[in-house]
Scaffold this active site. Structure first.
Site, PDB file in Angstrom:
ATOM      1  CE  LYS A 128      -1.849   2.902   2.716  1.00 11.48           C
ATOM      2  NZ  LYS A 128      -1.746   4.116   1.859  1.00 11.48           N
TER       3      LYS A 128
ATOM      4  CD  GLU B 296      13.141   0.355   9.438  1.00 12.49           C
ATOM      5  OE1 GLU B 296      13.669   1.389   9.905  1.00 12.49           O
ATOM      6  OE2 GLU B 296      13.712  -0.733   9.390  1.00 12.49           O
TER       7      GLU B 296
ATOM      8  CB  CYS C 222      13.266   8.532   8.041  1.00 11.50           C
ATOM      9  SG  CYS C 222      14.382   7.488   7.090  1.00 11.50           S
TER      10      CYS C 222
ATOM     11  CD  GLU D 295      10.261  12.618  11.188  1.00 16.89           C
ATOM     12  OE1 GLU D 295       9.104  12.201  11.393  1.00 16.89           O
ATOM     13  OE2 GLU D 295      11.138  11.938  10.634  1.00 16.89           O
TER      14      GLU D 295
HETATM   15  P1  NAD Z   1       2.606   8.480   7.533  1.00 16.72           P
HETATM   16  O1  NAD Z   1       2.847   7.752   8.805  1.00 16.72           O
HETATM   17  O2  NAD Z   1       1.642   9.585   7.518  1.00 16.72           O
HETATM   18  O3  NAD Z   1       2.131   7.467   6.388  1.00 16.72           O
HETATM   19  C1  NAD Z   1       2.857   6.298   6.096  1.00 16.72           C
HETATM   20  C2  NAD Z   1       1.896   5.268   5.529  1.00 16.72           C
HETATM   21  O4  NAD Z   1       0.932   4.944   6.519  1.00 16.72           O
HETATM   22  C3  NAD Z   1       1.125   5.753   4.307  1.00 16.72           C
HETATM   23  O5  NAD Z   1       0.999   4.694   3.386  1.00 16.72           O
HETATM   24  C4  NAD Z   1      -0.224   6.132   4.880  1.00 16.72           C
HETATM   25  O6  NAD Z   1      -1.284   6.020   3.959  1.00 16.72           O
HETATM   26  C5  NAD Z   1      -0.387   5.116   5.989  1.00 16.72           C
HETATM   27  N1  NAD Z   1      -1.283   5.578   7.063  1.00 16.72           N
HETATM   28  C6  NAD Z   1      -1.502   6.859   7.445  1.00 16.72           C
HETATM   29  N2  NAD Z   1      -2.419   6.890   8.441  1.00 16.72           N
HETATM   30  C7  NAD Z   1      -2.771   5.604   8.687  1.00 16.72           C
HETATM   31  C8  NAD Z   1      -3.674   4.992   9.597  1.00 16.72           C
HETATM   32  N3  NAD Z   1      -4.396   5.704  10.448  1.00 16.72           N
HETATM   33  N4  NAD Z   1      -3.775   3.639   9.580  1.00 16.72           N
HETATM   34  C9  NAD Z   1      -3.046   2.906   8.717  1.00 16.72           C
HETATM   35  N5  NAD Z   1      -2.198   3.434   7.824  1.00 16.72           N
HETATM   36  C10 NAD Z   1      -2.054   4.767   7.809  1.00 16.72           C
HETATM   37  O7  NAD Z   1       4.062   8.926   7.046  1.00 16.72           O
HETATM   38  P2  NAD Z   1       4.419   9.786   5.779  1.00 16.72           P
HETATM   39  O8  NAD Z   1       3.979  11.189   6.066  1.00 16.72           O
HETATM   40  O9  NAD Z   1       3.974   9.111   4.528  1.00 16.72           O
HETATM   41  O10 NAD Z   1       6.017   9.696   5.778  1.00 16.72           O
HETATM   42  C11 NAD Z   1       6.791  10.467   6.589  1.00 16.72           C
HETATM   43  C12 NAD Z   1       7.218   9.693   7.826  1.00 16.72           C
HETATM   44  O11 NAD Z   1       7.867   8.483   7.440  1.00 16.72           O
HETATM   45  C13 NAD Z   1       8.247  10.447   8.634  1.00 16.72           C
HETATM   46  O12 NAD Z   1       7.919  10.365   9.995  1.00 16.72           O
HETATM   47  C14 NAD Z   1       9.543   9.706   8.339  1.00 16.72           C
HETATM   48  O13 NAD Z   1      10.525   9.829   9.337  1.00 16.72           O
HETATM   49  C15 NAD Z   1       9.064   8.311   8.180  1.00 16.72           C
HETATM   50  N6  NAD Z   1      10.043   7.503   7.439  1.00 16.72           N
HETATM   51  C16 NAD Z   1      10.800   6.590   8.125  1.00 16.72           C
HETATM   52  C17 NAD Z   1      11.765   5.831   7.457  1.00 16.72           C
HETATM   53  C18 NAD Z   1      12.612   4.817   8.191  1.00 16.72           C
HETATM   54  O14 NAD Z   1      13.239   3.988   7.526  1.00 16.72           O
HETATM   55  N7  NAD Z   1      12.640   4.824   9.511  1.00 16.72           N
HETATM   56  C19 NAD Z   1      11.934   6.004   6.084  1.00 16.72           C
HETATM   57  C20 NAD Z   1      11.154   6.943   5.406  1.00 16.72           C
HETATM   58  C21 NAD Z   1      10.197   7.686   6.113  1.00 16.72           C
END
Ligand code: NAD
Length: 495
Positions: A189, A265, A300, A397
């Site tokens: 997804k 992650e 991230c 962040e």
């Molecule tokens: P997000 O948490 O908003 O979304 C990530 C995924 O989760 C998306 O596919 C989204 O549709 C889904 N999602 C959102 N709300 C949800 C819910 N209530 N239930 C189930 N799924 C849900 O993150 P983002 O804004 O897409 O990405 C940024 C974040 O990702 C930052 O915090 C960044 O640090 C993190 N990140 C971490 C790594 C790592 O390897 N640690 C790598 C890249 C990004």
């Protein structure tokens, strides 16, 4: 080759598929609903994309489960899985211009980065797991001679990969490689902000000979498709990359449903510590600038806290500003662009709010700080000086091109400031002194610590967090631990 391509012309003729991919074919969402996929650099519509929800999840899970149970992939000889995954990697490589263009249009990153970083690393990741999987042996326990205990790793079954928008293809590849190599079925997804490369990948997986039902893609919103995957009783594991806030939801979903395995992650607030005896202060400052401005700061492990020994702090800050000022911000399709558009309006406003908070709480704005006068979502490379650990910009962040410079009296204070965070994804220390380097690397609470570099890595080296940056590791053979179960088969041999 790629440098001479007119990317705007190519973008104008690109045909974009916005459908889901289930059971080896493209399908609309069952509700027929779609959402708008917008180019953040122009505000224009790129495609209508299937808005999958719980009904689509039910169907995809049953298709993925049937494929798993049939053994068509899960019991295929590892060497045959290897050749199909290698073919998949080859197809990603041979479609890299189209995939790079989709990535750039969809989430705003410069085309030069999509081409030079995201695409080669994604193909390399899938190929690495392909090559690894027929070289891993299981174990026999050292039991008494009256028995043999075979300890084997088995695939889990149906794994949902829920990924973010900052490196849509690469974060997906980090999941897809080990999940498929281990013999699982996958439901990917993508984030609603960046679904296009995941959708294209599905077609390439089928062309590579990954059997129908093994690789499925469900675009849709987190609160509907993401949540339904997290709560599904027949999903065996969720591989999640995204924010800490949503990572916590997945832990709850697991507890409320079938106790599915969850690998997280999540976010970061990485300290980049420059000591006065760094081998080359200018090089350290240059790396510090790129460590937070690369990918518009939407990384991230971005080194968003620059912690510098007080005696050299001003010199380092001046150099970071010089690098930041020279960064070419603009049209992501221009191969000269070094910083593109933020992913969308919401993220742009979020970052601007943080910049406002930095000002209001007394940090000194030394560079940037403005939304740029362009039609899309562009923010200047920004640096705050005289930041203290209690300020919001040092604690939360931001996920944008905003650097906070903090002075420290010595290595001990620098490490203690570095660890003063809920996150623990990455950290760096710059020093010529091997004793200080080792002391810092062993006391910094982070999954990766760089010494005299920033954001270096390789697929062979694990990546993931301590504390609220999550648990479990992507990359390296350790990633396979998340997608397999250990089974002991005890064979009684008699006396
Ligand atoms: P997000 O948490 O908003 O979304 C990530 C995924 O989760 C998306 O596919 C989204 O549709 C889904 N999602 C959102 N709300 C949800 C819910 N209530 N239930 C189930 N799924 C849900 O993150 P983002 O804004 O897409 O990405 C940024 C974040 O990702 C930052 O915090 C960044 O640090 C993190 N990140 C971490 C790594 C790592 O390897 N640690 C790598 C890249 C990004």
């Amino acid at each position: 080759m790629s440098a001479s391509i007119d990317w705007r012309a190519r973008a104008a003729t690109l045909s974009i598929n916005g459908q889901a991919f289930v059971g080896g074919k493209y399908v609309p969402s069952q509700s027929g609903r779609t959402f708008d996929c917008i180019n953040p650099a122009t505000g224009r519509l790129l495609a209508k994309v299937a808005a999958c929800d719980a009904r689509d999840v039910d169907q995809a899970v049953s298709v993925a489960r049937a494929a798993f149970a049939s053994g068509v992939w899960s019991r295929m000889a590892p060497r045959d899985r290897k050749s199909r995954l290698a073919a998949f990697a080859d197809l990603i490589a041979s479609h890299s211009e189209e995939l790079a263009l989709l990535e750039t249009l969809d989430m705003g990153k410069p085309i030069r980065d999509s081409l030079a970083v995201d695409l080669p690393l994604s193909a390399q990741c899938i190929r690495w797991y392909a090559e690894a999987i027929d070289k891993i042996y299981d174990e026999i326990a050292p039991t008494a001679p009256s028995a043999i205990s075979l300890i084997r790793r088995e695939p889990l079954g149906v794994v949902a990969a829920v990924v973010p928008w900052n490196f849509p293809l690469l974060m997906a590849a980090w999941k897809i490689g080990p999940i498929l190599a281990a013999g699982n079925s996958i439901i990917l997804k993508p984030a609603e902000q960046s679904p296009l490369t995941a959708i294209k990948l599905a077609e390439l997986s089928a062309e590579a000979g990954i059997p129908d039902g093994v690789f499925n893609v469900l675009p849709g919103f987190g609160e509907s498709a993401g949540r339904a995957l997290g709560l599904h009783m027949d999903v065996d594991a969720v591989a999640f990359t995204g924010s800490t806030e949503v990572g916590k939801y997945f832990l709850q979903y697991s507890g409320q449903s079938n106790m599915k395995r969850v690998g997280l992650e999540c976010g970061g607030k990485s300290p980049n510590i420059i000591l006065a005896d760094a081998p080359d202060l200018d090089a350290a400052a240059t790396a510090a600038a790129w460590g937070v401005f690369y990918n518009q700061g939407e990384v991230c492990n971005a080194g968003s806290r620059l912690i510098v020994e007080r005696s050299v702090k001003d010199q380092v800050v001046e150099k970071v500003m010089e690098v930041g000022r020279a960064i070419r911000v603009g049209d992501p399709l221009d191969p000269a662009t070094e910083m593109g558009a933020m992913v969308d309006q919401t993220q742009t406003e979020r970052v601007m709010d943080y910049i406002e908070k930095g000002r209001a709480e007394g940090a000194k704005l030394r560079l940037g700080g403005r939304r740029m006068e362009k039609e899309g979502c562009f923010i200047e490379a920004t640096l705050f000086d005289d930041v203290t650990s209690n300020m919001t910009i040092a604690r939360e962040e931001i996920f944008g091109p905003v650097l906070s410079a903090i002075a420290a009296k010595d290595i001990d204070e620098a490490v203690s400031i570095g660890n003063d965070t809920i996150y623990g994804l990455a950290a760096a220390v710059w020093t010529k002194d091997i004793n200080k380097a080792f002391k810092a690397s062993s006391t910094l609470r982070a999954g990766v610590v760089w010494v005299n570099c920033f954001d270096h890595g390789d697929i062979s080296s694990p990546f993931g967090g301590f504390k609220q940056s999550g648990f479990g590791r992507d990359k390296s053979l350790h990633a396979l631990e998340k997608y397999t179960e250990l089974k002991a088969t005890w064979i009684h041999l008699g006396q």
